[in-house]
Design a protein around this motif. Structure first.
Motif, short mmCIF file in Angstrom:
data_model
loop_
_atom_site.label_atom_id
_atom_site.label_comp_id
_atom_site.label_asym_id
_atom_site.label_seq_id
_atom_site.Cartn_x
_atom_site.Cartn_y
_atom_site.Cartn_z
N GLN A 87 -3.50 4.30 2.58
CA GLN A 87 -3.74 3.33 3.64
C GLN A 87 -4.96 2.47 3.33
O GLN A 87 -5.16 1.42 3.90
CB GLN A 87 -3.96 4.03 4.99
CG GLN A 87 -2.73 4.72 5.52
CD GLN A 87 -2.59 6.12 4.96
OE1 GLN A 87 -3.57 6.82 4.75
NE2 GLN A 87 -1.37 6.53 4.71
N GLY A 88 -5.80 2.96 2.42
CA GLY A 88 -7.00 2.23 2.03
C GLY A 88 -7.35 2.58 0.60
O GLY A 88 -6.88 3.58 0.05
N LEU A 89 -8.17 1.72 0.00
CA LEU A 89 -8.52 1.92 -1.39
C LEU A 89 -9.88 1.30 -1.66
O LEU A 89 -10.15 0.17 -1.25
CB LEU A 89 -7.47 1.24 -2.27
CG LEU A 89 -7.64 1.34 -3.77
CD1 LEU A 89 -7.29 2.75 -4.23
CD2 LEU A 89 -6.73 0.33 -4.45
N PHE A 90 -10.75 2.05 -2.32
CA PHE A 90 -12.03 1.51 -2.78
C PHE A 90 -11.91 1.22 -4.26
O PHE A 90 -11.38 2.01 -5.02
CB PHE A 90 -13.16 2.52 -2.55
CG PHE A 90 -14.43 2.12 -3.25
CD1 PHE A 90 -14.83 2.80 -4.39
CD2 PHE A 90 -15.19 1.07 -2.81
CE1 PHE A 90 -15.99 2.42 -5.06
CE2 PHE A 90 -16.34 0.68 -3.46
CZ PHE A 90 -16.75 1.36 -4.59
N SER A 91 -12.40 0.05 -4.68
CA SER A 91 -12.39 -0.34 -6.08
C SER A 91 -13.81 -0.75 -6.47
O SER A 91 -14.43 -1.57 -5.78
CB SER A 91 -11.41 -1.50 -6.29
OG SER A 91 -11.46 -1.96 -7.61
N GLN A 92 -14.31 -0.19 -7.57
CA GLN A 92 -15.65 -0.51 -8.05
C GLN A 92 -15.77 -2.00 -8.31
O GLN A 92 -14.80 -2.62 -8.75
CB GLN A 92 -15.94 0.25 -9.35
CG GLN A 92 -16.04 1.73 -9.19
CD GLN A 92 -17.37 2.17 -8.62
OE1 GLN A 92 -18.19 1.35 -8.17
NE2 GLN A 92 -17.60 3.45 -8.59
N PRO A 93 -16.87 -2.65 -8.11
CA PRO A 93 -18.07 -2.04 -7.57
C PRO A 93 -18.18 -2.12 -6.04
O PRO A 93 -18.92 -1.38 -5.43
CB PRO A 93 -19.18 -2.86 -8.21
CG PRO A 93 -18.59 -4.23 -8.33
CD PRO A 93 -17.12 -4.01 -8.62
N ASN A 94 -17.40 -3.03 -5.41
CA ASN A 94 -17.64 -3.26 -3.98
C ASN A 94 -16.43 -3.77 -3.21
O ASN A 94 -16.58 -4.42 -2.19
CB ASN A 94 -18.79 -4.26 -3.82
CG ASN A 94 -18.47 -5.60 -4.45
OD1 ASN A 94 -17.54 -5.73 -5.24
ND2 ASN A 94 -19.24 -6.60 -4.10
N MET A 120 0.83 -1.21 0.00
CA MET A 120 0.00 0.00 0.00
C MET A 120 0.86 1.25 0.00
O MET A 120 0.60 2.18 -0.76
CB MET A 120 -0.94 0.01 1.21
CG MET A 120 -2.02 -1.04 1.16
SD MET A 120 -3.17 -0.89 -0.23
CE MET A 120 -4.23 0.43 0.36
N SER A 121 1.87 1.31 0.83
CA SER A 121 2.66 2.54 0.95
C SER A 121 3.54 2.79 -0.27
O SER A 121 3.66 3.91 -0.73
CB SER A 121 3.49 2.53 2.23
OG SER A 121 4.43 1.49 2.20
N VAL A 122 4.14 1.74 -0.81
CA VAL A 122 5.06 1.91 -1.93
C VAL A 122 4.31 2.04 -3.25
O VAL A 122 4.56 2.94 -4.04
CB VAL A 122 6.07 0.74 -2.00
CG1 VAL A 122 6.89 0.80 -3.28
CG2 VAL A 122 6.97 0.76 -0.78
N SER A 182 -1.79 -2.36 8.62
CA SER A 182 -1.55 -1.56 9.82
C SER A 182 -2.74 -0.66 10.18
O SER A 182 -2.73 -0.03 11.23
CB SER A 182 -0.32 -0.67 9.62
OG SER A 182 0.82 -1.46 9.39
N PHE A 183 -3.76 -0.60 9.31
CA PHE A 183 -4.86 0.32 9.52
C PHE A 183 -6.23 -0.36 9.61
O PHE A 183 -7.25 0.31 9.55
CB PHE A 183 -4.89 1.38 8.40
CG PHE A 183 -3.74 2.34 8.47
CD1 PHE A 183 -3.87 3.54 9.13
CD2 PHE A 183 -2.52 2.02 7.89
CE1 PHE A 183 -2.80 4.42 9.21
CE2 PHE A 183 -1.44 2.89 7.95
CZ PHE A 183 -1.59 4.10 8.62
N VAL A 184 -6.26 -1.69 9.76
CA VAL A 184 -7.55 -2.39 9.81
C VAL A 184 -8.38 -2.00 11.04
O VAL A 184 -9.59 -2.21 11.04
CB VAL A 184 -7.39 -3.92 9.71
CG1 VAL A 184 -6.83 -4.33 8.37
CG2 VAL A 184 -6.56 -4.46 10.85
N GLY A 185 -7.77 -1.42 12.04
CA GLY A 185 -8.49 -0.97 13.23
C GLY A 185 -8.73 0.53 13.25
O GLY A 185 -9.18 1.07 14.26
N ASN A 186 -8.46 1.21 12.14
CA ASN A 186 -8.59 2.66 12.08
C ASN A 186 -10.00 3.04 11.62
O ASN A 186 -10.33 2.97 10.43
CB ASN A 186 -7.54 3.22 11.11
CG ASN A 186 -7.52 4.73 11.07
OD1 ASN A 186 -8.54 5.36 10.91
ND2 ASN A 186 -6.33 5.29 11.20
#
Length: 143
Positions: free
Chosen positions: A86-93, A79-81, A100-104
């Protein structure tokens, strides 16, 4: 680690350039399996993710099925490189989260807002303002 194909790098760059302004993460349309591209693994979401989903729906005055979301966890280095996110939405769902961010809660809210708003951001100023309001409401950490 296997390098990404140059075409994928171009597509990722285009997704980053066409992403929303400010602190929004890019929306990426992924044709291949997420495991192959991002070394992603399926994620069983915590129960409180659904609570956040409901609060984003309420804020947005829109309903969208929580059960249709496919959640994935991605190694932090990927994710960082490769995504600078830290997160990403991809169509459609599909929602991808840096391990490191699943609890954020703030990140979960942001990605759920992308999902509920169908991945669109800047349709008009009012729509963008509503997205920003719903994506950035205060969330208690881990809930």
């Amino acid at each position: 680690m296997r390098a990404l194909h140059p075409l994928w790098l171009l597509l990722i760059a285009l997704a980053l350039v066409s992403g929303c302004l400010g602190s929004c993460m890019p929306t990426l349309h992924v044709a291949e399996t997420p495991q192959r591209i991002f070394h992603a693994q399926p994620l069983i979401p915590e129960a409180w993710y659904e609570d956040i989903h409901k609060s984003v729906e309420k804020c947005a005055h829109k309903r969208k099925s929580y059960k249709k979301i496919e959640w994935y966890v991605v190694p932090s280095v990927t994710m960082s490189v490769h995504m600078n996110a830290q997160g990403l939405f991809s169509q459609p769902n599909r929602i991808y989260l840096d391990e490191s961010f699943v609890g954020n809660g703030e990140l979960i809210r942001h990605e759920l807002a992308h999902y509920i708003f169908d991945g669109t951001i800047a349709l008009n100023d009012a729509h963008n303002a509503l997205f920003q309001a719903c994506a950035t409401m205060a969330v208690a950490a881990g809930s």
